[in-house]
Enzyme design. Structure first.
Site, mmCIF file in Angstrom:
data_model
loop_
_atom_site.group_PDB
_atom_site.id
_atom_site.type_symbol
_atom_site.label_atom_id
_atom_site.label_comp_id
_atom_site.label_asym_id
_atom_site.label_seq_id
_atom_site.Cartn_x
_atom_site.Cartn_y
_atom_site.Cartn_z
ATOM 1 N N GLY A 1 0.832 -1.194 0.000
ATOM 2 C CA GLY A 1 0.000 0.000 0.000
ATOM 3 C C GLY A 1 0.865 1.241 0.000
ATOM 4 O O GLY A 1 1.995 1.229 0.499
ATOM 5 N N GLN B 1 2.648 9.899 1.297
ATOM 6 C CA GLN B 1 3.985 9.331 1.454
ATOM 7 C C GLN B 1 4.928 9.745 0.328
ATOM 8 O O GLN B 1 6.139 9.631 0.467
ATOM 9 C CB GLN B 1 3.918 7.806 1.517
ATOM 10 C CG GLN B 1 3.254 7.285 2.774
ATOM 11 C CD GLN B 1 3.146 5.782 2.735
ATOM 12 O OE1 GLN B 1 2.172 5.244 2.232
ATOM 13 N NE2 GLN B 1 4.175 5.119 3.247
ATOM 14 N N GLU C 1 -3.176 2.941 5.395
ATOM 15 C CA GLU C 1 -2.977 3.986 4.381
ATOM 16 C C GLU C 1 -3.880 5.188 4.649
ATOM 17 O O GLU C 1 -3.475 6.329 4.423
ATOM 18 C CB GLU C 1 -3.217 3.434 2.977
ATOM 19 C CG GLU C 1 -2.285 2.298 2.570
ATOM 20 C CD GLU C 1 -0.810 2.576 2.789
ATOM 21 O OE1 GLU C 1 -0.368 3.746 2.688
ATOM 22 O OE2 GLU C 1 -0.069 1.608 3.061
ATOM 23 N N HIS D 1 -2.296 7.589 6.958
ATOM 24 C CA HIS D 1 -1.346 8.499 6.294
ATOM 25 C C HIS D 1 -2.057 9.741 5.773
ATOM 26 O O HIS D 1 -1.531 10.854 5.867
ATOM 27 C CB HIS D 1 -0.635 7.809 5.127
ATOM 28 C CG HIS D 1 0.483 6.929 5.529
ATOM 29 N ND1 HIS D 1 1.631 7.394 6.145
ATOM 30 C CD2 HIS D 1 0.648 5.590 5.400
ATOM 31 C CE1 HIS D 1 2.449 6.383 6.377
ATOM 32 N NE2 HIS D 1 1.873 5.270 5.934
#
Length: 186
Positions: free
Chosen positions: A65, A70, A153, A156
């Site tokens: 992922g 990121q 994810e 994030h």
């Protein structure tokens, strides 16, 4: 008069994919809360290329992922592929978890926290709504590893990392270990 010949030329479009730099903890940009994606931009060649680049980066890392945050793109989307053969790519644009049930503890790692793994408690089953790569809405019930990956994810996109689930002492040990690894690599 005989049949007319029509010449059609097809110019194939080859887009070179690129590996994107992945931000690493404790980079402050990882704490940025991502903004919603304008659905009108999803079909653009630039956005589609970014998705391709993110998949290539994720597979190369290797990971299962990757959130846009990121790679220093602070918009609400992520790519995931939990298959062993890398043949089940999924795109989640403006994802929202609408239901969480159960609980599981899973050892997680992160491309932004390389080489570090820790147990994190997550919901065992989730329902997530999002737009797909084609810009169309979908709803997915996910369990097990896929549920963990989606939750990881999505953190994030909210500026949160899996190390935030660790004690302050363990988080500081992770920061020092990564700093030492960077110094040794230089």
């Amino acid at each position: 008069m005989g049949p007319q010949l029509v010449y059609v030329t097809h110019t194939p479009i080859f887009r070179a994919m690129a590996l994107l730099p992945i931000l690493e903890f404790p980079d402050p940009r990882l704490r940025t809360v991502a903004a919603a994606v304008d659905p009108a931009q999803v079909a653009s060649p630039q956005f589609q290329q970014l998705l391709d680049d993110m998949f290539e980066t994720m597979y190369d890392a290797p990971g299962i992922g990757l959130a846009a945050s990121q790679v220093d793109v602070h918009q609400r989307f992520m790519v995931i592929d939990v298959s062993e053969e890398h043949d089940a790519p999924m795109v989640f644009i403006n994802p929202e978890i609408t239901e969480r049930t159960g609980s599981q503890v899973c050892q997680e790692g992160c491309l932004s926290v390389p080489g570090i793994f820790a147990d994190v408690e997550r919901a065992d089953s989730i329902i997530v709504k999002a737009l797909g790569r084609d810009g169309k809405p979908f709803e997915l019930q996910a369990g097990g590893l896929l549920a963990v990956c989606v939750q990881h994810e999505m953190d994030h996109l909210l500026g949160k990392l899996f190390v935030d689930y660790l004690s302050p002492l363990k988080r500081e040990m992770v920061r020092k270990k990564l700093a030492k690894a960077r110094r040794n690599a230089a």
